[in-house]
Design a protein around this motif. Structure first.
Motif, mmCIF file in Angstrom:
data_model
loop_
_atom_site.group_PDB
_atom_site.id
_atom_site.type_symbol
_atom_site.label_atom_id
_atom_site.label_comp_id
_atom_site.label_asym_id
_atom_site.label_seq_id
_atom_site.Cartn_x
_atom_site.Cartn_y
_atom_site.Cartn_z
ATOM 1 N N ALA A 1 0.931 -1.193 0.140
ATOM 2 C CA ALA A 1 0.064 0.126 -0.014
ATOM 3 C C ALA A 1 0.864 1.239 0.124
ATOM 4 O O ALA A 1 1.671 1.373 0.576
ATOM 5 C CB ALA A 1 -0.792 -0.068 1.215
ATOM 6 N N ALA A 2 0.502 2.059 -1.056
ATOM 7 C CA ALA A 2 1.178 3.577 -0.911
ATOM 8 C C ALA A 2 0.366 4.385 0.238
ATOM 9 O O ALA A 2 -0.834 4.486 0.161
ATOM 10 C CB ALA A 2 1.127 4.163 -2.232
ATOM 11 N N ILE A 3 0.996 5.061 0.987
ATOM 12 C CA ILE A 3 0.796 5.925 1.918
ATOM 13 C C ILE A 3 0.880 7.342 1.649
ATOM 14 O O ILE A 3 1.732 7.967 1.499
ATOM 15 C CB ILE A 3 1.341 5.801 3.653
ATOM 16 N N ALA A 4 -0.268 8.100 1.382
ATOM 17 C CA ALA A 4 -0.223 9.431 1.093
ATOM 18 C C ALA A 4 -0.618 10.337 2.383
ATOM 19 O O ALA A 4 -1.587 10.154 2.855
ATOM 20 C CB ALA A 4 -1.302 9.816 -0.076
ATOM 21 N N ALA A 5 0.198 11.366 2.628
ATOM 22 C CA ALA A 5 -0.302 12.127 3.502
ATOM 23 C C ALA A 5 -0.026 13.781 2.884
ATOM 24 O O ALA A 5 0.969 14.050 2.593
ATOM 25 C CB ALA A 5 0.674 11.924 4.798
ATOM 26 N N SER A 6 -1.220 14.395 3.174
ATOM 27 C CA SER A 6 -1.228 15.720 2.863
ATOM 28 C C SER A 6 -0.074 16.751 3.622
ATOM 29 O O SER A 6 0.235 17.916 3.157
ATOM 30 C CB SER A 6 -2.600 16.372 2.534
ATOM 31 N N GLY A 7 -0.138 16.434 4.830
ATOM 32 C CA GLY A 7 0.590 17.398 5.523
ATOM 33 C C GLY A 7 2.313 17.332 5.492
ATOM 34 O O GLY A 7 2.899 16.074 5.713
ATOM 35 N N THR A 8 2.968 18.221 5.540
ATOM 36 C CA THR A 8 4.276 18.322 5.236
ATOM 37 C C THR A 8 4.926 17.607 6.530
ATOM 38 O O THR A 8 6.074 16.652 6.414
ATOM 39 C CB THR A 8 4.878 19.728 5.034
ATOM 40 N N SER A 9 4.290 17.852 7.585
ATOM 41 C CA SER A 9 4.940 17.303 8.971
ATOM 42 C C SER A 9 4.681 15.893 8.933
ATOM 43 O O SER A 9 5.368 15.032 9.697
ATOM 44 C CB SER A 9 4.517 17.990 9.971
ATOM 45 N N CYS A 10 3.585 15.522 8.304
ATOM 46 C CA CYS A 10 3.246 14.020 8.533
ATOM 47 C C CYS A 10 3.961 13.169 8.030
ATOM 48 O O CYS A 10 4.265 12.103 8.388
ATOM 49 C CB CYS A 10 1.836 13.851 8.016
ATOM 50 N N ARG A 11 4.395 13.462 6.801
ATOM 51 C CA ARG A 11 5.205 12.386 6.153
ATOM 52 C C ARG A 11 6.548 12.055 6.978
ATOM 53 O O ARG A 11 6.891 10.902 7.083
ATOM 54 C CB ARG A 11 5.576 12.813 4.819
ATOM 55 N N PRO A 12 7.545 12.780 7.488
ATOM 56 C CA PRO A 12 8.549 12.368 8.286
ATOM 57 C C PRO A 12 8.021 11.578 9.486
ATOM 58 O O PRO A 12 8.730 10.754 9.992
ATOM 59 C CB PRO A 12 9.426 13.762 8.735
ATOM 60 N N GLN A 13 7.113 12.305 10.019
ATOM 61 C CA GLN A 13 6.454 11.597 11.423
ATOM 62 C C GLN A 13 6.211 10.058 11.034
ATOM 63 O O GLN A 13 6.453 8.888 11.701
ATOM 64 C CB GLN A 13 5.376 12.274 12.015
ATOM 65 N N ILE A 14 5.577 9.833 9.995
ATOM 66 C CA ILE A 14 5.243 8.260 9.399
ATOM 67 C C ILE A 14 6.483 7.492 9.343
ATOM 68 O O ILE A 14 6.394 6.456 9.728
ATOM 69 C CB ILE A 14 4.128 8.482 8.171
ATOM 70 N N ASP A 15 7.248 8.196 8.802
ATOM 71 C CA ASP A 15 8.441 7.553 8.623
ATOM 72 C C ASP A 15 9.309 6.965 9.717
ATOM 73 O O ASP A 15 9.873 6.073 9.684
ATOM 74 C CB ASP A 15 9.589 8.375 7.627
ATOM 75 N N ASP A 16 9.313 8.001 10.832
ATOM 76 C CA ASP A 16 9.877 7.793 12.174
ATOM 77 C C ASP A 16 9.278 6.848 12.890
ATOM 78 O O ASP A 16 9.939 6.223 13.576
ATOM 79 C CB ASP A 16 10.212 9.126 12.679
ATOM 80 N N VAL A 17 7.876 6.836 13.034
ATOM 81 C CA VAL A 17 7.178 6.020 13.998
ATOM 82 C C VAL A 17 6.460 4.691 13.503
ATOM 83 O O VAL A 17 5.863 3.929 14.400
ATOM 84 C CB VAL A 17 6.200 7.001 14.795
ATOM 85 N N THR A 18 6.511 4.280 12.364
ATOM 86 C CA THR A 18 5.962 3.429 11.684
ATOM 87 C C THR A 18 7.044 2.542 10.833
ATOM 88 O O THR A 18 7.992 3.068 10.645
ATOM 89 C CB THR A 18 4.764 3.572 10.537
ATOM 90 N N PRO A 19 6.607 1.099 10.751
ATOM 91 C CA PRO A 19 7.775 0.390 10.028
ATOM 92 C C PRO A 19 7.680 0.608 8.597
ATOM 93 O O PRO A 19 8.278 -0.166 7.872
ATOM 94 C CB PRO A 19 7.354 -0.983 10.514
ATOM 95 N N ARG A 20 6.797 1.563 7.950
ATOM 96 C CA ARG A 20 6.668 1.655 6.683
ATOM 97 C C ARG A 20 7.977 2.386 5.988
ATOM 98 O O ARG A 20 8.538 2.892 6.137
ATOM 99 C CB ARG A 20 5.404 2.634 6.412
#
Length: 92
Positions: A73-92
């Motif tokens: 699954a591709a994860i799309a996040a519209s918030g600029t800050s959301c993308r690095p947070q997802i990278d940091d706190v999930t195994p995605r």
């Protein structure tokens, strides 16, 4: 493709649906909108060492839905800050 619902979009349902419909037009893709709330970054606030634990607490409702998405699954996040947070706190 999975799209995250950015915190500023909660009052803008029409924008969420428009983005979802656009994503559904990608060949060979299905799209879903996760009702995840805020990622916890709140711009640079979540980057501050003194606010990091608070950032993770705010982000907690997002982690499980994102982590439980299929590996392809591709994860799309519209918030600029959301993308690095997802990278940091999930195994995605």
């Amino acid at each position: 493709m999975t799209a995250l619902r950015h915190r500023r979009d909660f009052s803008r349902h029409d924008r969420q649906i428009a983005r979802l419909r656009l994503a559904e037009r990608l060949p060979g893709r299905e799209a879903a909108l996760l009702d995840t709330g805020c990622c916890g970054m709140v711009g640079a606030l979540g980057m501050l060492e003194a606010k990091y634990d608070l950032s993770l607490k705010v982000d907690a409702p997002l982690v499980s839905p994102v982590t439980n998405q299929p590996n392809d699954a591709a994860i799309a996040a519209s918030g600029t800050s959301c993308r690095p947070q997802i990278d940091d706190v999930t195994p995605r």
